[in-house]
Design a protein around this motif. Structure first.
Motif, PDB file in Angstrom:
ATOM      1  N   ASP A 159      38.532 -19.657 -78.248  1.00 27.02           N
ATOM      2  CA  ASP A 159      37.330 -19.242 -77.528  1.00 27.02           C
ATOM      3  C   ASP A 159      36.943 -17.791 -77.800  1.00 27.02           C
ATOM      4  OD1 ASP A 159      37.119 -21.773 -76.314  1.00 27.02           O
ATOM      5  OD2 ASP A 159      38.578 -21.184 -74.793  1.00 27.02           O
ATOM      6  N   VAL A 160      37.158 -17.367 -79.043  1.00 36.06           N
ATOM      7  CA  VAL A 160      36.733 -16.019 -79.439  1.00 36.06           C
ATOM      8  C   VAL A 160      35.860 -16.158 -80.681  1.00 36.06           C
ATOM      9  CG1 VAL A 160      37.454 -13.681 -80.047  1.00 36.06           C
ATOM     10  CG2 VAL A 160      38.882 -15.065 -78.526  1.00 36.06           C
ATOM     11  N   PRO A 161      34.579 -16.480 -80.504  1.00 36.55           N
ATOM     12  CA  PRO A 161      33.700 -16.641 -81.663  1.00 36.55           C
ATOM     13  C   PRO A 161      33.483 -15.322 -82.390  1.00 36.55           C
ATOM     14  CG  PRO A 161      32.432 -16.686 -79.631  1.00 36.55           C
ATOM     15  CD  PRO A 161      33.871 -16.696 -79.234  1.00 36.55           C
ATOM     16  N   ASN A 162      33.231 -15.433 -83.676  1.00 41.83           N
ATOM     17  CA  ASN A 162      32.896 -14.250 -84.457  1.00 41.83           C
ATOM     18  C   ASN A 162      31.640 -13.603 -83.872  1.00 41.83           C
ATOM     19  OD1 ASN A 162      32.434 -12.330 -86.450  1.00 41.83           O
ATOM     20  ND2 ASN A 162      32.873 -13.746 -88.128  1.00 41.83           N
ATOM     21  N   ARG A 163      31.687 -12.306 -83.664  1.00 43.16           N
ATOM     22  CA  ARG A 163      30.521 -11.607 -83.123  1.00 43.16           C
ATOM     23  C   ARG A 163      29.389 -11.542 -84.146  1.00 43.16           C
ATOM     24  NH1 ARG A 163      32.537  -5.969 -80.896  1.00 43.16           N
ATOM     25  NH2 ARG A 163      30.296  -5.804 -80.510  1.00 43.16           N
ATOM     26  N   PHE A 185      28.510 -20.883 -88.235  1.00 42.20           N
ATOM     27  CA  PHE A 185      28.931 -21.420 -86.945  1.00 42.20           C
ATOM     28  C   PHE A 185      29.970 -20.527 -86.255  1.00 42.20           C
ATOM     29  CE2 PHE A 185      27.878 -25.492 -89.308  1.00 42.20           C
ATOM     30  CZ  PHE A 185      26.573 -25.523 -88.833  1.00 42.20           C
ATOM     31  N   ARG A 186      29.856 -19.206 -86.488  1.00 44.64           N
ATOM     32  CA  ARG A 186      30.687 -18.186 -85.839  1.00 44.64           C
ATOM     33  C   ARG A 186      32.170 -18.317 -86.174  1.00 44.64           C
ATOM     34  NH1 ARG A 186      27.259 -14.095 -83.898  1.00 44.64           N
ATOM     35  NH2 ARG A 186      25.310 -15.128 -83.372  1.00 44.64           N
ATOM     36  N   SER A 187      32.457 -18.806 -87.365  1.00 45.49           N
ATOM     37  CA  SER A 187      33.844 -18.895 -87.823  1.00 45.49           C
ATOM     38  C   SER A 187      34.249 -17.588 -88.504  1.00 45.49           C
ATOM     39  CB  SER A 187      34.000 -20.055 -88.798  1.00 45.49           C
ATOM     40  OG  SER A 187      33.194 -19.835 -89.957  1.00 45.49           O
ATOM     41  N   LEU A 218      35.471 -19.310 -84.392  1.00 42.95           N
ATOM     42  CA  LEU A 218      35.374 -20.738 -84.065  1.00 42.95           C
ATOM     43  C   LEU A 218      35.669 -21.499 -85.351  1.00 42.95           C
ATOM     44  CD1 LEU A 218      32.189 -20.808 -81.775  1.00 42.95           C
ATOM     45  CD2 LEU A 218      34.601 -20.666 -81.109  1.00 42.95           C
ATOM     46  N   SER A 219      36.903 -21.872 -85.525  1.00 42.76           N
ATOM     47  CA  SER A 219      37.381 -22.459 -86.780  1.00 42.76           C
ATOM     48  C   SER A 219      36.536 -23.658 -87.195  1.00 42.76           C
ATOM     49  CB  SER A 219      38.838 -22.896 -86.620  1.00 42.76           C
ATOM     50  OG  SER A 219      39.264 -23.657 -87.722  1.00 42.76           O
ATOM     51  N   GLU A 238      34.415 -27.813 -86.418  1.00 43.50           N
ATOM     52  CA  GLU A 238      35.396 -27.396 -85.419  1.00 43.50           C
ATOM     53  C   GLU A 238      36.374 -28.512 -85.067  1.00 43.50           C
ATOM     54  OE1 GLU A 238      33.622 -25.360 -82.048  1.00 43.50           O
ATOM     55  OE2 GLU A 238      31.989 -24.674 -83.322  1.00 43.50           O
ATOM     56  N   LYS A 239      36.407 -29.554 -85.883  1.00 39.24           N
ATOM     57  CA  LYS A 239      37.370 -30.630 -85.682  1.00 39.24           C
ATOM     58  C   LYS A 239      38.264 -30.735 -86.914  1.00 39.24           C
ATOM     59  CE  LYS A 239      34.564 -33.459 -82.555  1.00 39.24           C
ATOM     60  NZ  LYS A 239      33.993 -34.799 -82.297  1.00 39.24           N
TER      61      LYS A 239
END
Length: 801
Positions: free
Chosen positions: A712-716, A721-723, A650-651, A11-12
């Motif tokens: 702030d919209v994580p993959n459901r 890591f919810r990307s 979450l990229s 995420e960085k």
């Protein structure tokens, strides 16, 4: 699963793993590999007619040419003369009788130098019988020339009845052209024979396992004797998913016969003539709707130019069908596909894989309704976007729709309403004053399904090693073509072990380390391979944690991997040991520090025969707004501003994802506005080089280009890591450029007529559309056709047959 914190790398915006190598020119591609002793250089002899029969071929002068070692044809193949990727068996490596497209391979020359091989090819004496070619969709429909892949139908409800009962109805057609991949690194391969049947094939391929399989079938040897390997590609965009196979097979065949290394790098002209491109579509639509712009029913027929063989046309057209709704709910719908065989290159995968074509038709329907009702197109879009719980045409329930929120947020961010009012006023004043510049603005969304519709491709493997000095090596089944996949995989491993990315090394994708890999395509590279890397790395990390708990008498639940250290709570308090020191102790205690990993996508199913199922694990969303200005005297235009808001969950790496969004959008804009493929009446490709095929340059970039990731919209869904995938969805966002052009053109008759602008909307096409509106004629939806006279020889390319 891993704890959410710490997250040292993921995420960085970490640096692309090959960035320094790219900038310094030391990144190694296939043609940069050191040339083994005795390497032969190859050149293919190609057909130069589009349709006919091979009568005779005299290659004696070719074999006698200086430097020539051997000349091979279909008769020299030990196994199968077939490079069909889906088992249609309609794509021979070498032509033996029927010629169905310009650029098919007749023979291959192997010589001591590349120049000698290319010179020898020209000595061939080839006699052919020429037949009339079928070159375009309309001619193919008239000739009833179906492709080897079947057409599909997707239905939900009674579309015909819903359209008939709707207060308003309209019908139309949108035509969109193909697109050349124009990767910077052309098709290339180097084959090195080993002991017995063993062979290593270095190939610029997106699908090493398929390349391995093709070579094995060609040589009639087991797959375990062939190793396919690729460290990186200089671009692929889908053009190296299947199209790399013939180059690799030619190199392997020569290496097999001569027992010498064989190298082939296609000349750019040959590459463009030989390889498939994006599929052209002509889509007829009928829609029923009401005065509020609400859709009641939709009926579409998607006719597609497939080229001379099946290749991946079936899956491409299926995906176009599944996205002919784009982000909109059709209460009743019938979608049909019509794949057509033509005597042109066999079209293939291209970034978006049919989605841009299907989504563009959906956006045209929205545009038509807006013109018919006098509503703002954005209003029509918002009234028809999916709500959660609604069914797609393929009967999949939409559970995560955020299109309305993204469209609304982007409109607010970019000031859509205010800017549109200002543009309308500006255009009105320009009309009063007789000025020639007109401005347009448009906003379009995308809803992009993520997963292969070929369900068995939704799997991946990885191999991770931890060495005794604490350094880590990873290998996975995905391929790097500049999109940053390897960087993201390194970030995943770095997060698992609590290490900096500099401690992770990634090795070439190779079939002897991770077997049975899927193609790096369908925007699934990070999703699939990231989870496989996570699986392998987690197994090793857990072994190290269990060892540390026993060795240091620590509570396993307190052990954390962070900043190259392992933190643990013992009876004497907090203990911190370096990662390398614990790894060394684990090795001495005979703890395995290597592991394979595997992942398969859950919750997916697809029945292509019925056109129903749950083919996508989730959807990626986005929206874009474009503002353009056109010169109504010439049809020329420029893109003044583009604003994009895209959903990457979450990229994993925001900067890489922004780069993908920018690049995908510009490539999409190129497809829709300037990239034009032209064949002459004999079926010869006339746009076969950089001198004749125009792609976007730095001068075509939007003057203002704002790209934002949804925050702030994580993959459901439980992705890595919810990307969310980001490789292909942004391509389809470029539709806003075409509709912004349409908006500007429509100002010429005060937005009373839908211009029905086709793609590519070149200046000539825009000018023709302007003239139709000025003449008071309704657009036909067929665009502009440029006829190029056929000649007996191309002054740039030397004909063989």
């Amino acid at each position: 699963m891993l704890e959410r914190s710490p997250k040292p790398v993921v995420e960085k915006p970490t640096l692309h793993e090959s960035a320094a190598l790219h900038v310094t020119g030391t990144a190694t591609y296939i043609d940069d590999l050191p040339e083994p002793r005795g390497t032969l250089h190859l050149a293919p002899g190609l057909t130069r007619i589009a349709h006919g029969r091979l009568v005779s071929m005299d290659l004696s002068a070719v074999r006698a040419a200086p430097g020539v070692i051997t000349v091979l044809t279909a008769a020299d193949i030990p196994g199968q003369n077939d490079t069909s990727p889906i088992g249609a068996h309609d794509e021979p490596l070498f032509v033996t009788d029927s010629i169905t497209s310009e650029g098919q391979i007749l023979f291959v020359v192997a010589a001591e130098t590349r120049a000698q091989a290319r010179a020898a090819v020209r000595r061939a004496v080839v006699e052919t019988e020429t037949l009339d070619p079928i070159l375009d969709i309309d001619t193919a429909r008239e000739a009833r020339a179906p492709c080897a892949v079947p057409g599909r139908t997707m239905t939900r409800g009674d579309a015909e009845a819903a359209i008939a009962a709707a207060p308003r109805r309209l019908s139309g057609r949108i035509v969109m052209g193909g697109q050349e991949h124009f990767y910077l690194e052309g098709q290339a391969a180097l084959a090195l024979p080993g002991e017995g049947p063993e062979m290593i094939v270095w190939s610029s391929t997106q699908h090493p396992t398929e390349t391995q399989a093709m070579v094995a079938h060609l040589l009639d040897v087991p797959a375990n004797t062939i190793t396919a390997s690729v460290r990186r590609m200089g671009g692929g965009f889908g053009g190296k998913e299947t199209q790399a196979n013939q180059t690799a097979c030619l190199a392997a065949l020569v290496a097999h016969h001569t027992r010498r290394p064989a190298r082939l790098r296609l000349d750019r002209d040959d590459d463009m003539v030989m390889t498939g491109k994006r599929h052209d579509f002509a889509i007829d639509y009928t829609v029923g709707f009401d005065d509020d712009g609400k859709i009641h029913g939709v009926d579409m027929l998607l006719a597609c130019r497939c080229g001379w063989s099946a290749d991946l046309s079936g899956p491409v057209i299926d995906r176009a069908l599944t996205h002919a709704d784009n982000a909109y709910f059709y209460p009743a719908v019938r979608l049909r596909s019509l794949p057509l065989r033509t005597n042109t290159v066999s079209n293939t995968a291209f970034r978006g894989f049919g989605v841009p074509q299907g989504a563009l038709a959906a956006e045209r329907v929205i545009e038509e309704i807006a013109f018919a009702t006098g509503l703002d197109p954005n209003t029509v879009r918002l009234r028809n976007v999916y709500e959660n719980g609604q069914l797609t045409p393929y009967h999949m329930t939409v559970e995560d729709s955020i299109t309305a929120a993204i469209l609304t947020d982007l409109a607010r961010r970019c000031g859509y309403d205010t800017r549109k009012a200002a543009l309308r006023a500006s255009n009105a004043k320009a009309a009063e004053e007789g000025r020639v510049l007109r401005r347009g603005i448009a906003m379009t969304p995308v809803k992009f399904g993520i997963s292969f519709t070929a369900t068995h491709y939704n799997q991946a493997g990885a191999l991770v090693h931890v060495y005794t000095d604490g350094s880590v090596q990873i290998n996975h089944g995905g391929t790097e073509m500049g999109q940053g996949l390897h960087t993201k995989m390194m970030q995943v491993a770095a997060r698992v072990f609590g290490l900096p990315q500099s401690d992770i090394r990634l090795t070439a994708t190779t079939t002897d380390k991770v077997p049975n890999t899927s193609a790096t395509a369908a925007s699934s590279g990070a999703d699939l391979n990231g989870m496989a890397v996570l699986d392998a790395a987690t197994k090793i990390r857990d072994r190290i944690r269990d060892f540390a708990a026993e060795r240091y008498n620590a509570d396993p639940g307190t052990i954390r991997f962070h900043n190259s250290e392992i933190h643990m709570e013992t009876g004497q308090g907090t203990l911190v040991e370096s990662f390398a020191a614990v790894v060394r102790q684990a090795y001495l205690a005979r703890v395995s520090l290597s592991s394979s990993g595997f992942y398969k996508t859950p919750e997916i199913s697809w029945d292509p025969a019925t056109g129903r199922g749950h083919p996508f694990y989730y959807f990626a969303y986005g929206a874009a707004c474009a503002e353009i200005v056109i010169d109504t005297l010439t049809g020329e235009y420029r893109i003044d501003r583009v604003d994009i808001l895209h959903d990457a969950g979450l990229s994993l790496n925001p900067e890489i994802d922004r780069g993908q969004i920018e690049g995908g959008f510009v490539q999409g804009a190129g497809w829709l506005t300037m990239e034009e493929l032209v064949w002459d009446k004999k079926g010869a490709l006339r746009t076969h080089a950089p001198s004749t095929y125009k792609i976007p340059t730095a001068f075509d970039m939007p003057r203002v280009f704002n790209v934002a990731l949804l925050e702030d919209v994580p993959n459901r869904k439980a992705t890595i890591f919810r990307s969310k995938a980001v490789g292909e969805p942004p391509f389809a966002l470029a539709a806003c450029v075409l509709f912004a052009l349409s908006d500007a053109v429509a100002s010429l008759d005060d937005h009373r007529t839908c211009p029905r602008l086709d793609a590519p909307a070149t200046p000539e096409t825009v000018l023709a559309c302007i003239e139709r509106l000025r003449a008071g004629k309704s657009a036909t939806g067929h665009g502009t056709k440029i006829e190029v006279p056929a000649t007996d020889a191309d002054p740039v390319r030397d004909p063989v047959g």
